[in-house]
Motif scaffolding. Structure first.
Motif, PDB file in Angstrom:
ATOM      1  N   MET A   1       0.852  -1.181   0.000  1.00  0.00           N
ATOM      2  CA  MET A   1       0.000   0.000   0.000  1.00  0.00           C
ATOM      3  C   MET A   1       0.898   1.245   0.000  1.00  0.00           C
ATOM      4  N   PRO A   2       0.622   2.191  -0.915  1.00  0.00           N
ATOM      5  CA  PRO A   2       1.479   3.375  -1.005  1.00  0.00           C
ATOM      6  C   PRO A   2       1.350   4.275   0.232  1.00  0.00           C
ATOM      7  N   HIS A   3       2.417   4.948   0.541  1.00  0.00           N
ATOM      8  CA  HIS A   3       2.436   5.887   1.663  1.00  0.00           C
ATOM      9  C   HIS A   3       1.595   7.110   1.286  1.00  0.00           C
ATOM     10  N   HIS A   4       0.881   7.677   2.253  1.00  0.00           N
ATOM     11  CA  HIS A   4      -0.022   8.800   1.955  1.00  0.00           C
ATOM     12  C   HIS A   4       0.719  10.002   1.392  1.00  0.00           C
ATOM     13  N   VAL A   5       1.976  10.196   1.753  1.00  0.00           N
ATOM     14  CA  VAL A   5       2.745  11.325   1.208  1.00  0.00           C
ATOM     15  C   VAL A   5       3.037  11.095  -0.276  1.00  0.00           C
ATOM     16  N   ASP A   6       3.335   9.865  -0.665  1.00  0.00           N
ATOM     17  CA  ASP A   6       3.582   9.562  -2.077  1.00  0.00           C
ATOM     18  C   ASP A   6       2.320   9.791  -2.910  1.00  0.00           C
ATOM     19  N   VAL A   7       1.185   9.408  -2.357  1.00  0.00           N
ATOM     20  CA  VAL A   7      -0.089   9.625  -3.055  1.00  0.00           C
ATOM     21  C   VAL A   7      -0.360  11.126  -3.185  1.00  0.00           C
ATOM     22  N   HIS A   8      -0.111  11.875  -2.112  1.00  0.00           N
ATOM     23  CA  HIS A   8      -0.336  13.321  -2.131  1.00  0.00           C
ATOM     24  C   HIS A   8       0.567  14.000  -3.167  1.00  0.00           C
ATOM     25  N   VAL A   9       1.836  13.659  -3.158  1.00  0.00           N
ATOM     26  CA  VAL A   9       2.779  14.247  -4.116  1.00  0.00           C
ATOM     27  C   VAL A   9       2.334  13.912  -5.539  1.00  0.00           C
ATOM     28  N   GLY A  10       1.907  12.695  -5.776  1.00  0.00           N
ATOM     29  CA  GLY A  10       1.418  12.306  -7.098  1.00  0.00           C
ATOM     30  C   GLY A  10       0.210  13.112  -7.533  1.00  0.00           C
ATOM     31  N   LYS A  11      -0.717  13.330  -6.608  1.00  0.00           N
ATOM     32  CA  LYS A  11      -1.903  14.134  -6.927  1.00  0.00           C
ATOM     33  C   LYS A  11      -1.508  15.568  -7.252  1.00  0.00           C
ATOM     34  N   ARG A  12      -0.534  16.084  -6.519  1.00  0.00           N
ATOM     35  CA  ARG A  12      -0.074  17.459  -6.769  1.00  0.00           C
ATOM     36  C   ARG A  12       0.650  17.561  -8.114  1.00  0.00           C
ATOM     37  N   ILE A  13       1.361  16.508  -8.509  1.00  0.00           N
ATOM     38  CA  ILE A  13       1.993  16.501  -9.834  1.00  0.00           C
ATOM     39  C   ILE A  13       0.902  16.563 -10.899  1.00  0.00           C
ATOM     40  N   ARG A  14      -0.119  15.709 -10.766  1.00  0.00           N
ATOM     41  CA  ARG A  14      -1.220  15.697 -11.726  1.00  0.00           C
ATOM     42  C   ARG A  14      -1.945  17.040 -11.738  1.00  0.00           C
ATOM     43  N   HIS A  15      -2.191  17.586 -10.562  1.00  0.00           N
ATOM     44  CA  HIS A  15      -2.875  18.874 -10.443  1.00  0.00           C
ATOM     45  C   HIS A  15      -2.098  19.967 -11.186  1.00  0.00           C
ATOM     46  N   ARG A  16      -0.818  20.061 -10.941  1.00  0.00           N
ATOM     47  CA  ARG A  16      -0.011  21.094 -11.602  1.00  0.00           C
ATOM     48  C   ARG A  16       0.056  20.861 -13.105  1.00  0.00           C
ATOM     49  N   ARG A  17       0.175  19.594 -13.499  1.00  0.00           N
ATOM     50  CA  ARG A  17       0.233  19.272 -14.921  1.00  0.00           C
ATOM     51  C   ARG A  17      -1.047  19.715 -15.620  1.00  0.00           C
ATOM     52  N   TRP A  18      -2.199  19.462 -14.988  1.00  0.00           N
ATOM     53  CA  TRP A  18      -3.472  19.903 -15.552  1.00  0.00           C
ATOM     54  C   TRP A  18      -3.535  21.420 -15.622  1.00  0.00           C
ATOM     55  N   LEU A  19      -3.088  22.093 -14.572  1.00  0.00           N
ATOM     56  CA  LEU A  19      -3.143  23.552 -14.537  1.00  0.00           C
ATOM     57  C   LEU A  19      -2.344  24.186 -15.659  1.00  0.00           C
ATOM     58  N   VAL A  20      -1.191  23.615 -15.965  1.00  0.00           N
ATOM     59  CA  VAL A  20      -0.366  24.191 -17.024  1.00  0.00           C
ATOM     60  C   VAL A  20      -0.734  23.637 -18.399  1.00  0.00           C
ATOM     61  N   GLY A  21      -1.693  22.725 -18.441  1.00  0.00           N
ATOM     62  CA  GLY A  21      -2.159  22.182 -19.722  1.00  0.00           C
ATOM     63  C   GLY A  21      -1.164  21.246 -20.385  1.00  0.00           C
ATOM     64  N   MET A  22      -0.455  20.485 -19.592  1.00  0.00           N
ATOM     65  CA  MET A  22       0.582  19.581 -20.085  1.00  0.00           C
ATOM     66  C   MET A  22       0.066  18.141 -20.050  1.00  0.00           C
ATOM     67  N   THR A  23       0.401  17.373 -21.058  1.00  0.00           N
ATOM     68  CA  THR A  23       0.040  15.955 -21.056  1.00  0.00           C
ATOM     69  C   THR A  23       1.100  15.170 -20.288  1.00  0.00           C
ATOM     70  N   GLN A  24       0.766  13.930 -19.958  1.00  0.00           N
ATOM     71  CA  GLN A  24       1.748  13.063 -19.310  1.00  0.00           C
ATOM     72  C   GLN A  24       2.949  12.850 -20.224  1.00  0.00           C
ATOM     73  N   GLN A  25       2.689  12.721 -21.512  1.00  0.00           N
ATOM     74  CA  GLN A  25       3.769  12.519 -22.487  1.00  0.00           C
ATOM     75  C   GLN A  25       4.698  13.735 -22.517  1.00  0.00           C
ATOM     76  N   GLN A  26       4.137  14.922 -22.531  1.00  0.00           N
ATOM     77  CA  GLN A  26       4.955  16.134 -22.561  1.00  0.00           C
ATOM     78  C   GLN A  26       5.808  16.261 -21.304  1.00  0.00           C
ATOM     79  N   LEU A  27       5.215  15.986 -20.153  1.00  0.00           N
ATOM     80  CA  LEU A  27       5.969  16.054 -18.904  1.00  0.00           C
ATOM     81  C   LEU A  27       7.078  15.012 -18.904  1.00  0.00           C
ATOM     82  N   ALA A  28       6.754  13.811 -19.325  1.00  0.00           N
ATOM     83  CA  ALA A  28       7.745  12.738 -19.358  1.00  0.00           C
ATOM     84  C   ALA A  28       8.921  13.108 -20.258  1.00  0.00           C
ATOM     85  N   GLU A  29       8.623  13.630 -21.428  1.00  0.00           N
ATOM     86  CA  GLU A  29       9.692  14.017 -22.349  1.00  0.00           C
ATOM     87  C   GLU A  29      10.559  15.125 -21.765  1.00  0.00           C
TER      88      GLU A  29
END
Length: 132
Positions: A1-29
């Protein structure tokens, strides 16, 4: 089971990525990894290393601390939800409004509207929400 901090950080990554209009592919690259790894970070399945988080923050033009904002409140909310799983969020909205893609898309679209029209739309939304 993932640690709650890892889940939170992941959600914040997704949140920021959505805010800046970036895809997962663009961020990965931009950080030199595969998009599947971004998916794993965003779900909390994989822990983000400090150096990778640094690269992600730089890519999305935010301080590293952004990803940890609200981590204490997030844990408190998770504890409360676990104690009372049937409790509905206030006014029928999602419990984590900034984690909801639809809400973020709505906000982004809202700010793309010219200011005078945006004000009228805001007034209409207020009236409709009071009626509901």
């Amino acid at each position: 089971m993932p640690h709650h901090v890892d889940v939170h950080v992941g959600k914040r990554i997704r949140h920021r990525r959505w805010l800046v209009g970036m895809t997962q592919q663009q961020l990965a690259e931009s950080v030199g990894i595969k998009f599947q790894q971004i998916q794993k970070y965003e779900t909390g399945a994989n822990r983000v290393s400090a150096s990778r988080l640094w690269d992600i923050a730089a890519s999305m033009e935010v301080d590293v601390g952004f990803f940890f904002e609200g981590v204490e409140a997030g844990q408190a909310a998770a504890d409360a939800a676990a104690a009372s799983p049937t409790k509905m969020p206030a006014r029928g909205g999602p419990a984590d409004l900034l984690g909801d893609k639809e809400a973020l898309d709505l906000v982004r679209s809202y700010y793309a509207i010219p200011e005078n029209q945006r004000r009228r739309l805001f007034d209409l939304a207020r009236v409709l929400s009071d009626v509901a």
